[in-house]
Design a protein around this motif. Sequence first.
Motif, PDB file in Angstrom:
ATOM      1  N   THR A   1       0.827  -1.212   0.000  1.00  0.00           N
ATOM      2  CA  THR A   1       0.000   0.000   0.000  1.00  0.00           C
ATOM      3  C   THR A   1       0.854   1.252   0.000  1.00  0.00           C
ATOM      4  O   THR A   1       0.534   2.236  -0.692  1.00  0.00           O
TER       5      THR A   1
ATOM      6  N   SER B   1       5.238  -5.726  -5.120  1.00  0.00           N
ATOM      7  CA  SER B   1       4.757  -4.385  -4.776  1.00  0.00           C
ATOM      8  C   SER B   1       5.184  -3.370  -5.824  1.00  0.00           C
ATOM      9  O   SER B   1       4.418  -2.461  -6.175  1.00  0.00           O
TER      10      SER B   1
ATOM     11  N   THR C   1       2.934  -3.830  -8.801  1.00  0.00           N
ATOM     12  CA  THR C   1       1.604  -3.304  -8.514  1.00  0.00           C
ATOM     13  C   THR C   1       1.591  -1.781  -8.535  1.00  0.00           C
ATOM     14  O   THR C   1       0.677  -1.157  -9.090  1.00  0.00           O
TER      15      THR C   1
ATOM     16  N   SER D   1      -0.413   0.705 -11.120  1.00  0.00           N
ATOM     17  CA  SER D   1      -1.338   1.685 -10.538  1.00  0.00           C
ATOM     18  C   SER D   1      -1.018   3.104 -10.986  1.00  0.00           C
ATOM     19  O   SER D   1      -1.915   3.961 -11.039  1.00  0.00           O
TER      20      SER D   1
ATOM     21  N   VAL E   1      -7.785   3.983  -8.432  1.00  0.00           N
ATOM     22  CA  VAL E   1      -6.942   3.235  -7.493  1.00  0.00           C
ATOM     23  C   VAL E   1      -7.610   3.136  -6.128  1.00  0.00           C
ATOM     24  O   VAL E   1      -7.659   2.056  -5.512  1.00  0.00           O
TER      25      VAL E   1
ATOM     26  N   LEU F   1      -8.936  -0.276  -4.320  1.00  0.00           N
ATOM     27  CA  LEU F   1      -8.483  -0.643  -2.978  1.00  0.00           C
ATOM     28  C   LEU F   1      -9.656  -0.894  -2.042  1.00  0.00           C
ATOM     29  O   LEU F   1      -9.670  -1.882  -1.282  1.00  0.00           O
TER      30      LEU F   1
ATOM     31  N   THR G   1     -11.481  -4.134  -3.005  1.00  0.00           N
ATOM     32  CA  THR G   1     -10.655  -5.284  -2.651  1.00  0.00           C
ATOM     33  C   THR G   1     -10.717  -5.566  -1.156  1.00  0.00           C
ATOM     34  O   THR G   1     -10.824  -6.725  -0.723  1.00  0.00           O
ATOM     35  N   ALA G   2     -10.642  -4.508  -0.341  1.00  0.00           N
ATOM     36  CA  ALA G   2     -10.723  -4.690   1.106  1.00  0.00           C
ATOM     37  C   ALA G   2     -12.066  -5.290   1.509  1.00  0.00           C
ATOM     38  O   ALA G   2     -12.119  -6.214   2.350  1.00  0.00           O
TER      39      ALA G   2
ATOM     40  N   PHE H   1      -6.981  -7.131  -6.564  1.00  0.00           N
ATOM     41  CA  PHE H   1      -6.848  -5.683  -6.712  1.00  0.00           C
ATOM     42  C   PHE H   1      -6.501  -5.297  -8.152  1.00  0.00           C
ATOM     43  O   PHE H   1      -7.093  -4.356  -8.718  1.00  0.00           O
TER      44      PHE H   1
END
Length: 338
Positions: free
Chosen positions: A140, A202, A205, A209, A217, A221, A224-225, A326
């Motif tokens: 993140t 990462s 990703t 993004s 984005v 996020l 996805t959460a 994601f």
Amino acid sequence: MSRSDYPPGYDDSHGSLYGPQGGNYPQPPAYGFPSYGDPQPGHPSAPYPAGPNAPLYPGQPGGYPPGPYPGQPQPGGHPRSGYPAPPPMPPIIPPTIPSDVLSSGDEFAAAGSNWDSLSIRHAFIRKVYLILASQLIVTTAIVAVFTFVQPVRTFVQRNQAVYWASYAVYIVTHLVLVCCKGPRRKFPWNVILLFIFTLALSYMTGSISSYYDTKAVFLALAITAVVCIAVTVFCFQTKVDFTKCRGFFCVLGIVMLVTGIITTIVLSFKYIPWLHMLYAALGAIAFTLFLAYHTQLLIGNRKHSISPEEYVFAALSIYTDIIQIFLFLLQIIGASTK
């Protein structure tokens, strides 16, 4: 007869069109017949064109006004020269299917093993989710930097060689962690390999993004959460046993891998929006099912369960599922917000 009785001459009748000239300036010449000493046709300072086909801007190539203007060469090359290339396709990540799992002919794989102790099982689950939380925080943070910091965003878009280098690092570490039991279980090599794996994925990703709007984005996020929390709660509460369908998930993983390779090849030659969206939708659904499968293997109260020594493998599997969800959602949302 006086001169006033005669009809006016040509010069008298036409000279009045120009009116009196002040400041001792000479009378302008008749149109199309410049007098001696005036700038000749074609000269940049000529006040009149030489004819109907004469260029309007004699000093410019082709008679066009000074550039730049659409369709003409820009100073320094093509208008798009130096601009970043289109976003790369997300990495083709094969789902992880554990080969070393606890199984039982009874209803629960934990029967007769050290999973009978609730304290051991809870400690294992906490350890896996602690590692997973650390991975997600790193990812993140990198995505946020690549999205909000404009110099970094420009750098990753203009240097896609770094993206492919990180892809190669990801492939190597993924194969080592999945296929080699020794490095996966031996401390501290398992933690080091997992850290390198997390950094590589990462970076990929974050690079992907950086090509999408901040709104897309954030929305990806958030969704996805919500999906991951819902799947986790469902796996803890439901009586449906996804671990019994191990053969189905093996086939599904192979299908997604082959489909991803074919889709990437086709889209590299000709971009087909509906094919891209179809692949993204199927990928999001498939990896949501894989997330449920890996979560139930972690819980340990189903027919099949992952070994308690495989905390690195469990964290890697769930982390990969979340990142893939994601990325697939980002493709769908990013295309709809353009």
